[in-house]
Design a protein around this motif. Structure first.
Motif, PDB file in Angstrom:
ATOM      1  N   GLY A 230      12.682  10.379   4.725  1.00 49.03           N
ATOM      2  CA  GLY A 230      13.631   9.578   3.947  1.00 49.03           C
ATOM      3  C   GLY A 230      13.011   8.262   3.504  1.00 49.03           C
ATOM      4  O   GLY A 230      13.176   7.845   2.349  1.00 49.03           O
ATOM      5  N   THR A 231      12.283   7.601   4.410  1.00 54.72           N
ATOM      6  CA  THR A 231      11.647   6.320   4.073  1.00 54.72           C
ATOM      7  C   THR A 231      10.555   6.530   3.026  1.00 54.72           C
ATOM      8  O   THR A 231      10.397   5.717   2.108  1.00 54.72           O
ATOM      9  N   GLN A 232       9.809   7.631   3.166  1.00 55.19           N
ATOM     10  CA  GLN A 232       8.768   7.925   2.167  1.00 55.19           C
ATOM     11  C   GLN A 232       9.394   8.066   0.778  1.00 55.19           C
ATOM     12  O   GLN A 232       8.893   7.532  -0.203  1.00 55.19           O
ATOM     13  N   GLU A 233      10.514   8.785   0.727  1.00 50.64           N
ATOM     14  CA  GLU A 233      11.169   8.999  -0.569  1.00 50.64           C
ATOM     15  C   GLU A 233      11.706   7.691  -1.133  1.00 50.64           C
ATOM     16  O   GLU A 233      11.590   7.437  -2.334  1.00 50.64           O
ATOM     17  N   LYS A 234      12.268   6.865  -0.248  1.00 53.49           N
ATOM     18  CA  LYS A 234      12.789   5.578  -0.704  1.00 53.49           C
ATOM     19  C   LYS A 234      11.639   4.703  -1.215  1.00 53.49           C
ATOM     20  O   LYS A 234      11.773   4.012  -2.221  1.00 53.49           O
ATOM     21  N   MET A 235      10.523   4.753  -0.503  1.00 51.41           N
ATOM     22  CA  MET A 235       9.375   3.941  -0.903  1.00 51.41           C
ATOM     23  C   MET A 235       8.868   4.377  -2.288  1.00 51.41           C
ATOM     24  O   MET A 235       8.579   3.552  -3.149  1.00 51.41           O
ATOM     25  N   GLN A 236       8.784   5.683  -2.465  1.00 57.01           N
ATOM     26  CA  GLN A 236       8.318   6.206  -3.747  1.00 57.01           C
ATOM     27  C   GLN A 236       9.269   5.779  -4.868  1.00 57.01           C
ATOM     28  O   GLN A 236       8.836   5.423  -5.959  1.00 57.01           O
ATOM     29  N   LEU A 237      10.565   5.806  -4.572  1.00 55.23           N
ATOM     30  CA  LEU A 237      11.562   5.398  -5.565  1.00 55.23           C
ATOM     31  C   LEU A 237      11.417   3.902  -5.881  1.00 55.23           C
ATOM     32  O   LEU A 237      11.476   3.505  -7.052  1.00 55.23           O
ATOM     33  N   CYS A 238      11.209   3.091  -4.837  1.00 54.80           N
ATOM     34  CA  CYS A 238      11.050   1.642  -5.035  1.00 54.80           C
ATOM     35  C   CYS A 238       9.876   1.361  -5.980  1.00 54.80           C
ATOM     36  O   CYS A 238       9.982   0.532  -6.884  1.00 54.80           O
ATOM     37  N   LEU A 239       8.776   2.065  -5.752  1.00 57.52           N
ATOM     38  CA  LEU A 239       7.599   1.851  -6.602  1.00 57.52           C
ATOM     39  C   LEU A 239       7.904   2.282  -8.036  1.00 57.52           C
ATOM     40  O   LEU A 239       7.519   1.602  -8.985  1.00 57.52           O
ATOM     41  N   THR A 240       8.590   3.418  -8.183  1.00 57.59           N
ATOM     42  CA  THR A 240       8.923   3.923  -9.521  1.00 57.59           C
ATOM     43  C   THR A 240       9.837   2.934 -10.252  1.00 57.59           C
ATOM     44  O   THR A 240       9.657   2.672 -11.444  1.00 57.59           O
ATOM     45  N   MET A 241      10.811   2.382  -9.520  1.00 58.68           N
ATOM     46  CA  MET A 241      11.794   1.503 -10.154  1.00 58.68           C
ATOM     47  C   MET A 241      11.295   0.063 -10.279  1.00 58.68           C
ATOM     48  O   MET A 241      11.980  -0.769 -10.863  1.00 58.68           O
TER      49      MET A 241
END
Lengths: 262, 232
Positions: B131-142
């Motif tokens: 979950g944290t990995q996915e959130k991190m990836q989203l943060c970078l994308t956004m």
């Protein structure tokens, strides 16, 4: 962007290569020191002698491991580029040729590092540090030989990249197809080399027949054969570079026109 | 207003399987668009082609009137449906990679978002929870000020609390003059924030409509309409 790609490529691969190389260096230094003290005592301590033989064997195998890791680390990186890793790296605003260039440069650099590292470790192991330094007169020949070696390493890497890029067209069994493609491309290359050698022999004999290669006199005496030798080596380099360029172009074609991330 | 994202006759075949079959639609800036469809309708394939990760069999994708290539990758922020960040990277490495390659990346914004998630710079991505990995990836994308955001299943595989976080991150961080296209099955969760929806079926854009118009016309929520259209 190529500089940035190289920075990340060296960082990612260095994380694997350097700890392994450090471990192997320690093992070889340890083995070298131990050999120095134990080598003449094997009559009195046969078990110590046997242990030393095994340690030397392990040190030699570790050198091969370093060489293999240095070469295959970039093969693995390229394979991963066409898999999950590509979802990040191939979405970067970078031309595909820069990805290939970064992998070839980094792979060649690590392979050369592996060769030099193995030589140094081999010297530590045997205690023989007598490296022969080439004469200044031989500089041109050595320079072309270095170019040929670099082109051969780059070619070996491009050969694997092309096989991986070809296998990337398929949605399943990519590893298996990569290995099969590697051998098929290798076979095709050998056949092409055979045909080329045949035609060179058929039409080039009259030029070669005037040159005296016996006794390597052309190196030792610097007679009139030296420019011809240099020219021949440059032709060999040009041929290798041509094959490299062909494999690069095909890999790039697969990556631009047929990209198919799993 | 000129479209920022255009898909023309897009077709993709994998051997005998057709993933996309002449899909056609366009998206204007300032719109948050839901790309909806059942499994195998071609959502991921469409987004992968648009991000330059897949070569189409036929048709084209234009981002800001430009075919997919180096320029479009520089103005498109893509979130894949899987973890693409190298697991051996630390959080700082990942931020640095985005900062080095994307001119529109806002490092301060990314650092602030990661701090909110209590992710330290030296934390290894491989050691984080999924979950944290996915959130991190989203943060970078956004954290990019892109013209087009393509998010492939950003809500998939996370718990409802994480889903809320992801939705809020998306809503608070995409610029108003950009278009955002996200694919999902979880329509109920995002329906309220969408401006438009595109329904994909058998590789074709079945329908593109404004969410309000669709609700008015059908008298159903988008979720209910989806269930009606894709009833097995």
């Amino acid at each position: 962007m190529l500089t940035n790609l190289l920075k990340y490529e060296f960082k990612a691969t260095g994380r694997v290569v350097l700890p392994i190389a450090s471990g192997v260096l320690v093992l070889n230094i340890f083995t070298g020191i131990l050999s120095h003290f134990i080598q003449n005592t094997s009559d009195r301590f046969p078990l110590a002698g046997l242990a030393l033989v095994l340690l030397n064997l392990a040190a030699l195998v570790s050198l091969l491991v370093v060489l293999a890791v240095c070469f295959f680390i970039e093969v693995q990186q390229f394979y991963r580029l066409l898999g999950d890793r590509g979802y990040l790296m191939l979405a970067l605003p970078v031309q595909p040729w820069k990805h290939i260039a970064a992998k070839v440069i980094c792979g060649t650099a690590w392979t050369v590092f592996g060769m030099l590292f193995s030589s140094v470790c081999g010297a530590l192991l045997t205690g023989d540090f007598a490296f022969s330094v080439p004469h200044a007169e031989d500089f041109a020949i050595w320079a072309v030989m270095v170019l040929i070696v670099l082109a051969l390493i780059a070619g070996a890497l491009l050969h694997t990249y092309l096989a991986c890029a070809f296998a990337g067209q398929f949605t399943q069994q990519r590893m298996l197809i990569s290995i099969a493609a590697y051998f098929v491309i290798g076979f095709a290359g050998q056949m092409a080399a055979l045909v080329t050698a045949f035609f060179v022999a058929l039409y080039g004999y009259k030029y070669f027949s005037n040159i005296n290669f016996i006794g390597a006199s052309f190196i030792l005496n610097y007679d009139n054969s030296l420019p011809f030798l240099l020219l021949s080596m440059l032709v060999v380099f040009a041929l290798i570079a041509l094959v490299d360029a062909l494999m690069w172009a095909l890999t790039q074609w697969f990556m631009t026109k047929r990209l198919n991330l799993a | 207003m000129d479209a920022i994202y255009e898909v023309h006759g897009l077709t993709k075949r994998y051997g005998r399987t057709t993933a996309l079959n002449g899909a056609e639609f366009s998206v204007t800036p300032g719109k948050l668009v839901g790309l909806l469809g059942p499994n195998g309708s071609g959502k991921t394939t469409l987004l992968k082609i648009s991000a330059g990760l897949l070569t189409p069999t036929a048709g084209s994708v234009l981002v800001n009137k430009t075919p997919v290539g180096v320029y479009t990758k520089a103005v498109t922020s893509y979130l894949p449906d899987r973890m693409a960040l190298p697991t051996e990277f630390t959080a700082a490495d990942a931020v640095s990679l985005y900062n080095d390659f994307f001119p529109d990346f806002d490092k301060a914004k990314a650092d602030a978002m990661l701090a909110d998630l209590r992710i330290q710079a030296h934390d290894k991505i491989g050691a984080m929870s999924k979950g944290t990995q996915e959130k991190m990836q989203l943060c970078l994308t956004m954290s990019r000020a892109a013209k087009l955001y393509l998010l492939d299943e950003p809500l998939g595989g996370v718990d409802p609390a994480a889903r809320d976080y992801i939705l809020q991150t998306i809503l608070h961080n995409y610029s108003e003059d950009a278009a955002l296209v996200l694919s999902t099955h979880l329509i109920g969760d995002i329906e309220k924030v969408l401006d438009e929806v595109i329904f994909l079926q058998n590789g074709k854009a079945l329908r593109q409509a404004a969410v309000d118009e669709l609700r008015e016309e059908t008298g159903m929520s988008v979720d209910a309409y989806f269930r009606e259209v894709y009833k097995c």
